[in-house]
Enzyme design. Structure first.
Site, PDB file in Angstrom:
ATOM      1  N   LEU A 115      17.948  10.933 -24.408  1.00  0.00           N
ATOM      2  CA  LEU A 115      17.589   9.751 -23.634  1.00  0.00           C
ATOM      3  C   LEU A 115      17.574   8.496 -24.485  1.00  0.00           C
ATOM      4  CD1 LEU A 115      14.655  11.197 -21.504  1.00  0.00           C
ATOM      5  CD2 LEU A 115      17.052  10.981 -20.875  1.00  0.00           C
ATOM      6  N   GLY A 116      17.242   8.619 -25.741  1.00  0.00           N
ATOM      7  CA  GLY A 116      17.198   7.477 -26.645  1.00  0.00           C
ATOM      8  C   GLY A 116      17.192   7.962 -28.073  1.00  0.00           C
ATOM      9  N   GLY A 140      14.054   9.214 -35.205  1.00  0.00           N
ATOM     10  CA  GLY A 140      14.067  10.350 -34.310  1.00  0.00           C
ATOM     11  C   GLY A 140      14.708  10.004 -32.997  1.00  0.00           C
ATOM     12  N   ASP A 171       0.648  -3.615 -29.646  1.00  0.00           N
ATOM     13  CA  ASP A 171       2.084  -3.768 -29.395  1.00  0.00           C
ATOM     14  C   ASP A 171       2.339  -3.803 -27.893  1.00  0.00           C
ATOM     15  OD1 ASP A 171       4.717  -4.099 -29.982  1.00  0.00           O
ATOM     16  OD2 ASP A 171       5.128  -2.003 -30.448  1.00  0.00           O
ATOM     17  N   ASN A 199       7.221  -1.745 -23.752  1.00  0.00           N
ATOM     18  CA  ASN A 199       6.350  -0.597 -23.982  1.00  0.00           C
ATOM     19  C   ASN A 199       5.553  -0.218 -22.738  1.00  0.00           C
ATOM     20  OD1 ASN A 199       7.155  -0.293 -26.638  1.00  0.00           O
ATOM     21  ND2 ASN A 199       5.617  -1.728 -27.402  1.00  0.00           N
TER      22      ASN A 199
END
Length: 873
Positions: A483-484, A489, A614, A619
């Site tokens: 997915l990303g 990672g 953040d 996010n």
């Protein structure tokens, strides 16, 4: 440089560019023929890790990557190319040069100099353009030294006798650059070391450490250690010279339970420093090193008297607690006896006849070795026993010699041969026969790899305790497509098998396989530990943690299992509503709903003393019913005391979302999260625009300190802008709390809600089959919740422009990596188009199709998102 293998093709290479200093430059590279390529940019042979890099799919197995620099400086000049790995081989694109014109750029600045008084030395300064030529002018102690000379320039100094400052200026037709200011230091003796301490004691080995102070502007070569026993006031050990660094040494051969003093001096090329103050320490106790000697007995009519010699202090190796006497009678051990002195009186002499006695000395650590046993006999019987013992020993010796001789005779008659699996013997006789004895057996079915546990990760015990009850066996997880992907990672789709045998789709954050340190693994799992205790509809929840065991590797790879967020992150959703190939309208009610969901999630986090640090639209994730969940806790901190957290180390932080006091003092509070929420509200109202357009990251602090703030977005109601503007008060305590923001947004949501019978149209694209049909579907009105509810029910008929229906639904996705300083996710952006890829490009890289202009703008804004992260805030 290896050419790509058949089927793998570079369809775009970086090109040479010449730009002026401060302008923008962008390089592109595309590769076709690989499923999930790992494309890396290099500059002059060094890998680049930039938040500006992004990846775009141009089609099936066709990927493009860009590397951009918004404000080019001289240090950005150089040779660039991209590389891709395929079957453990690396293939490179063509190479391109970036040439930067501007004021001179220093390639060698004058460095600090340490010298002896009045000793000549040279200073060097070199700078280059373009444009050329470049002239260098020297300044020493505030005075110009000579006339300008062409670069590179070497200034010869005949010597100085005191410290002096110096620098050089470089000039070309574009302007003047000033180098760093260097200092000429005069070498002197170093200062005495400080913080001399005992780090640990193991047996009689003591580990010392100390810290150097002023080195006298000369490198320390060694340190001298002196040790003495306080009882003698003499140097008990010869002084030791230790090469440094590290400033640590193990003292061995010390006596147990003894007082020692130690001091340290360090040496540079000028000489030795003064010694540090004496450090006193005592070595730990130990068990006695020897048994008591001269154990004797005196058997009288009424009692048995035992005596033995006292042990010396160096033999005791501690404080004597007691002497332990053990005895046996008829081969049976009796209850041991303890005595404070080195003698014992035992009444009833007759019962000790033929008893055997031993004695040992004991300290608080334990008892030492036992003395040789002494048999209690009358004197006449004792002599006879000694003689009988002599005859028994002689007979045993004869018997042993006879047995050994027989064995040697048998072995000499047989010839043997050892193999790796057993022994083969050939006995005598006319016929040859073989006798084989197996040495070991083998199991062809190899043992399965053991399930990994948290104990093998090397993480803290506190973190292990927090994650123990959410550990998921690896066998229950089936990983799907990616997915990303980021520097540390990736995020993968996965399926989790539950205890009732049902299967659920999840998202799994997997640490990169080459990240093997316990520190990186612990940083990854800390985010999971934060999410473990979160239970709120607007905060993403942890499903569990799993460990992927790798053959031949010491540490397994941690995997954090999270709910599958089908609709990706809020920032991308907002961008696609405005700049996607099929833009769609978002009503004010929907935008306010997004802000209300975020405020409720942040109110929950602040009530649990969590600072997010953040918070941004990137996010915040959109779940199945299009409600927003606050996510990505990689920078979060829990407050255990007080109401603020001070960032102690330099890190990558999202500058355009950070509060004014955080930029100035690295102080983070719930009020600084409120500031970031105001910026997030601005992102929502502008449908994903980058905050502070036209303002560079380095200019943000000066921009805010002058009282400037984000401008009111177009078509934004005054009451919405006033609410977000109140989040940016320069005084943190004057900002609204999240509780107040929730109440204000709930009232605002009710005021903009249509009547229950009305449905507001929402444009979406039906992607079933080959045809693309533009449809209109209503968004059901949601009622305001009661006090007991945590979130507003989502609209009943959401339809998403890139969402497929039916069996192909799970093949389409859009996932943007998480924010800065995460072990998973990070700086790269992997983007899939609405139908699994973007439209094809022409031969010269121009996009074909009516949506080209919008698609280019979307890609630019996706890149701008990570441009708002700088280092050294």
């Amino acid at each position: 440089m290896l050419p790509p293998p058949p089927g793998v093709l570079f369809t775009k290479h970086p090109t040479n560019q010449t730009v002026s200093q401060g302008n923008t430059v962008r390089l592109g590279c595309a590769v076709q023929g690989l499923m999930e390529p790992d494309i890396v940019w290099l500059k002059d042979g060094e890998k680049l890790y930039s938040t500006d890099q992004m990846f775009i799919t141009l089609g099936e197995q066709h990927w493009e990557t860009f590397h951009s620099v918004k404000s080019v400086q001289q240090q950005d000049a150089g040779q660039y190319w991209c590389e891709v790995e395929f079957h453990d081989l690396t293939f490179s694109s063509q190479r391109a040069w970036i040439t930067v014109e501007g004021v001179p750029h220093f390639i060698q600045e004058p460095q600090d100099v340490a010298t002896f008084p009045n000793v000549p030395f040279n200073l060097t300064c070199a700078a280059v353009g373009p444009p050329e030529p470049v002239e260098v002018l020297w300044w020493l102690g505030g005075v110009q030294e000579g006339d300008p000379r062409l670069s590179p320039s070497v200034l010869q100094i005949q010597g100085v006798n005191s410290s002096v400052k110096f620098y050089c200026e470089a000039k070309n037709t574009r302007g003047i650059s000033v180098s760093r200011t260097g200092t000429v230091h005069i070498k002197v003796l170093p200062s005495a070391p400080s913080e001399l301490q005992v780090q640990r004691m193991v047996d009689n080995n003591v580990t010392l450490s100390w810290k150097p102070r002023s080195t006298g502007h000369s490198k320390l070569s060694r340190c001298i250690i002196q040790v003495s026993r306080q009882s003698t006031q003499k140097l008990d050990l010869p002084h030791q010279e230790v090469l440094v660094p590290p400033h640590i040494q193990v003292l061995s051969g010390l006596r147990s339970y003894s007082n020692y003093s130690v001091r340290v001096a360090c040496v540079n090329e000028v000489g030795a420093s003064p010694f540090s103050p004496w450090l006193q320490f005592q070595t730990p106790e130990s068990v006695p090193s020897t048994p008591p000697r001269n154990l004797t007995f005196d058997l009288l009519e009424q009692h048995l008297s035992l005596n033995w010699a006292k042990l010396q202090d160096n033999e005791l190796q501690g404080k004597l607690l007691a002497y332990k006497v053990q005895w046996t009678l008829g081969g049976e051990p009796q209850e041991p006896l303890l005595f404070k002195e080195n003698s014992a009186q035992l009444s009833g002499a007759g019962r000790f006849f033929n008893a055997s006695f031993q004695v040992s000395a004991c300290t608080s650590v334990g008892c030492g070795p036992w003395s040789p046993p002494v048999l209690v006999l009358p004197s006449s019987v004792e002599v006879q026993v000694q003689r009988s013992h002599m005859w028994v020993g002689l007979m045993l010796g004869v018997l042993v010699a006879t047995v050994v001789g027989l064995l040697l005779t048998v072995l000499a008659r047989r010839r043997g041969k050892e193999t790796r699996f057993g022994s083969v013997f050939k006995p005598p006789g006319p016929e040859s026969s073989v006798s084989f004895t197996a040495a070991r057996s083998f199991n062809r079915g190899g043992a399965e790899m053991k399930e990994s546990t948290l104990d093998c990760l090397g993480i803290s015990d506190d973190l292990k305790d927090k994650l123990q009850d959410v550990l998921i066996p690896e066998r229950l997880i089936t990983l799907g497509h990616m997915l990303g992907k980021g520097e540390f990672g990736s995020v993968r789709e996965a399926y989790l098998k539950m205890e009732d045998s049902s299967v659920h789709k999840v998202a799994v954050k997997v640490l990169k396989s080459d990240v093997t340190s316990s520190g990186d693994i612990e940083q990854c799992l800390k985010e999971a530990a934060y999410m473990k205790d979160f239970h709120h509809p607007n905060v993403i929840q942890l499903i569990g943690v799993s460990l992927h065991r790798r053959p031949g590797q010491r540490l397994p790879i941690p995997m954090v299992v999270l709910p599958f967020m089908k609709h990706g992150d809020l920032h991308t959703f907002l961008l696609l509503s405005r700049l996607g190939e099929q833009p769609f309208d978002l009503s004010l009610q929907t935008l306010v709903q997004f802000m209300l969901d975020i405020s409720r999630g942040m109110e929950y986090l602040s009530s649990r003393n969590i600072i997010h640090r953040d918070l941004a639209a990137r996010n915040c994730m959109l779940n199945e019913d299009m409600s927003v969940c606050v996510a990505d806790f990689g920078l979060s901190k829990k407050i255990y005391s007080g109401d603020y957290y001070r960032q102690g180390s330099v890190s990558k932080l999202p500058v355009k979302w950070i509060a004014l006091e955080s930029l100035a003092d690295n102080v983070y509070t719930t009020q600084s999260d409120v500031w970031a929420f105001g910026v997030t509200m601005w992102e929502v109202m502008t449908r994903g625009q980058t905050p502070y357009p036209g303002v560079e990251n380095s200019e943000i602090y000066e921009y805010l300190i002058k009282g400037e703030r984000l401008k009111k977005p177009l078509d934004c109601r005054d009451d919405v802008y006033e609410l977000m503007h109140s989040c940016w008060s320069p005084v943190p305590k004057c900002r609204p709390s999240f509780q107040h923001l929730v109440s204000q947004l709930e009232a605002l949501w009710v005021s903009v809600s249509p009547t229950p019978l009305l449905k507001e149209p929402l444009l979406y694209v039906n992607l079933d089959g080959e045809e693309r049909e533009v449809c209109r579907d209503g968004v059901g009105a949601a009622m305001a919740p009661g006090p007991e509810e945590q979130t507003v029910a989502a609209a009943s008929s959401w339809s998403v422009p890139w969402q497929r229906r039916g069996e192909d639904e799970e093949q389409d996705w859009l996932m943007v990596g998480s924010g800065a300083a995460l072990a998973i996710g990070g700086d790269y952006r992997y983007i899939i188009g609405p139908c699994g890829g973007l439209e094809e490009e022409g031969e010269e890289g121009e996009e074909v199709g009516g949506g080209a202009g919008r698609r280019h703008t979307l890609q630019e804004e996706m890149r701008d998102e990570d441009d708002d992260v700088i280092i050294n805030v």
